[in-house]
Design an enzyme around this catalytic site. Structure first.
Site, PDB file in Angstrom:
ATOM      1  N   HIS A  60       0.817  -1.225   0.000  1.00 37.09           N
ATOM      2  CA  HIS A  60       0.000   0.000   0.000  1.00 37.09           C
ATOM      3  C   HIS A  60       0.848   1.272   0.000  1.00 37.09           C
ATOM      4  O   HIS A  60       0.467   2.261  -0.614  1.00 37.09           O
ATOM      5  CB  HIS A  60      -1.003  -0.025   1.168  1.00 37.09           C
ATOM      6  N   GLU A 104     -15.131   0.925  -6.380  1.00 37.37           N
ATOM      7  CA  GLU A 104     -14.921  -0.503  -6.082  1.00 37.37           C
ATOM      8  C   GLU A 104     -16.156  -1.272  -6.571  1.00 37.37           C
ATOM      9  O   GLU A 104     -17.289  -0.845  -6.375  1.00 37.37           O
ATOM     10  CB  GLU A 104     -14.685  -0.669  -4.563  1.00 37.37           C
ATOM     11  N   ASP A 153      -5.817  -0.272  -7.964  1.00 37.23           N
ATOM     12  CA  ASP A 153      -5.434  -1.273  -6.959  1.00 37.23           C
ATOM     13  C   ASP A 153      -6.257  -2.531  -7.235  1.00 37.23           C
ATOM     14  O   ASP A 153      -7.244  -2.819  -6.558  1.00 37.23           O
ATOM     15  CB  ASP A 153      -5.718  -0.698  -5.564  1.00 37.23           C
TER      16      ASP A 153
HETATM   17  N1  SAM Z   1      -3.721  -5.857  -3.347  1.00 38.92           N
HETATM   18  C1  SAM Z   1      -4.519  -6.684  -4.125  1.00 38.92           C
HETATM   19  C2  SAM Z   1      -3.830  -7.585  -5.091  1.00 38.92           C
HETATM   20  O1  SAM Z   1      -2.733  -7.281  -5.587  1.00 38.92           O
HETATM   21  O2  SAM Z   1      -4.385  -8.655  -5.324  1.00 38.92           O
HETATM   22  C3  SAM Z   1      -5.739  -6.016  -4.667  1.00 38.92           C
HETATM   23  C4  SAM Z   1      -6.653  -5.836  -3.505  1.00 38.92           C
HETATM   24  S1  SAM Z   1      -8.198  -5.116  -3.677  1.00 38.92           S
HETATM   25  C5  SAM Z   1      -9.071  -6.108  -2.510  1.00 38.92           C
HETATM   26  C6  SAM Z   1      -8.831  -5.594  -5.262  1.00 38.92           C
HETATM   27  C7  SAM Z   1     -10.286  -5.154  -5.432  1.00 38.92           C
HETATM   28  O3  SAM Z   1     -10.547  -4.877  -6.794  1.00 38.92           O
HETATM   29  C8  SAM Z   1     -11.311  -6.193  -5.007  1.00 38.92           C
HETATM   30  O4  SAM Z   1     -11.984  -5.720  -3.853  1.00 38.92           O
HETATM   31  C9  SAM Z   1     -12.267  -6.325  -6.189  1.00 38.92           C
HETATM   32  O5  SAM Z   1     -13.620  -6.394  -5.828  1.00 38.92           O
HETATM   33  C10 SAM Z   1     -11.945  -5.058  -6.971  1.00 38.92           C
HETATM   34  N2  SAM Z   1     -12.223  -5.129  -8.407  1.00 38.92           N
HETATM   35  C11 SAM Z   1     -12.053  -6.164  -9.256  1.00 38.92           C
HETATM   36  N3  SAM Z   1     -12.412  -5.837 -10.499  1.00 38.92           N
HETATM   37  C12 SAM Z   1     -12.840  -4.534 -10.445  1.00 38.92           C
HETATM   38  C13 SAM Z   1     -13.352  -3.630 -11.407  1.00 38.92           C
HETATM   39  N4  SAM Z   1     -13.508  -3.983 -12.685  1.00 38.92           N
HETATM   40  N5  SAM Z   1     -13.689  -2.381 -10.993  1.00 38.92           N
HETATM   41  C14 SAM Z   1     -13.541  -2.007  -9.696  1.00 38.92           C
HETATM   42  N6  SAM Z   1     -13.066  -2.843  -8.735  1.00 38.92           N
HETATM   43  C15 SAM Z   1     -12.707  -4.077  -9.110  1.00 38.92           C
END
Ligand code: SAM
Length: 281
Positions: A60, A104, A153
């Protein structure tokens, strides 16, 4: 009990689990919070580690600060993904920030992280943050706003996150940035995903970014233990930000990993095989 994530079809990481604190299924994915012996609490989506209490600061701080310090005055920020809140927490350490739009896909991830990962999610309800539950790909395609910094992210490029690694997405990110805007994205393992990383660099250059630079660093819970972010900038070169300037701004910001030396090192330590056509294995 033990939890195993298959990092490739021939490689798995296994961690000893003290307790399963949450398990549930949203419209988009299976969500688990595990209390592990080695890494503390972990968010797992579709059996894949997303973040853990023990090593999250590395990820982060590095997805946030090199981009935020490359921009001299970041006020308006877009965070796509990052449902655990760790990136929002780091962004809000910058007192220049006036507004954060947090896009998100999955509301359940945010609710679960607010309950079980408070050290990460602690700033999601900050009054500067507007949370929008929608697809980040759609959001940038339709967005009329302009941001100083956009942080992607995202998880691995599968399912709903696949389009976050495609050409059209980068063109729309470019469009949603101010004339001196900076973007940064999680771009997977240099060991296992070299071709993807090189494609992303090309897509970002084709989208119009003048400066595209890779950052590499070590993190224990992601595949190969060696991970990357890609930063793309319309105007400012991260390597032209002076160490004195970073030191000055850091006086008001608490970090455990990032400082003026790491800022340079994370860009300068890119290995030869990512710059030249040298096979890894
Ligand atoms: N640090 C992490 C990694 O490298 O795996 C990423 C963590 S964060 C929890 C990733 C987030 O992206 C998830 O909560 C997921 O729901 C979200 N996500 C996935 N696809 C997405 C999209 N198209 N638009 C917005 N959020 C998305």
């Amino acid at each position: 009990m033990w939890f195993s994530e298959y990092q490739t079809k021939d490689l798995k990481i296994s961690v000893k689990v003290k307790d399963v604190l949450f398990t549930g299924r949203s419209k988009y994915q299976e969500i688990q919070i595990l209390d592990t012996v080695t890494f503390g609490r972990a968010l797992v989506l579709d059996n894949t580690f997303q973040t853990t209490e023990k090593d999250e600061f590395i990820y982060h701080e590095l997805i946030t600060h090199p981009a935020m310090f490359t921009h001299p005055d970041p006020k308006k920020i877009l965070v796509i993904g990052g449902g655990d809140g760790g990136t929002i927490r780091e962004v809000l350490k910058h007192d220049t920030v006036e507004r954060v739009d947090f896009v998100e896909l999955d509301e359940m991830v945010v609710e679960v992280c607010k309950k079980y990962l408070p050290t990460l999610s602690c700033q999601i309800d900050n009054e500067k943050v507007t949370t929008i539950f929608t697809d980040g790909i759609e959001y940038v395609a339709q967005c009329k706003e302009k941001y100083d910094v956009i942080i992607v992210d995202c998880p691995d490029p599968v399912g709903p996150a696949k389009g976050l690694f495609e050409k059209d997405f980068y063109k729309n990110v470019y469009k949603c940035l101010e004339e001196d805007g900076v973007m940064v994205q999680q771009t997977e393992s240099p060991i296992f995903n070299r071709d993807l990383i090189l494609n992303i660099k090309r897509y970002l250059e084709d989208a119009g970014f003048n400066i595209v630079k890779l950052m590499v660093y070590a993190i224990p819970t992601y595949p190969s233990g060696f991970w990357s972010f890609t930063l793309a900038s319309k105007k400012y070169d991260p390597l032209e930000v002076s160490p004195e300037k970073i030191r000055e701004r850091l006086k008001n910001i608490e970090t455990k990993y990032y400082d003026e030396d790491v800022h340079r090192g994370v860009f300068l330590a890119v290995p030869k095989f990512l710059k030249e056509n040298i096979p890894v294995f």
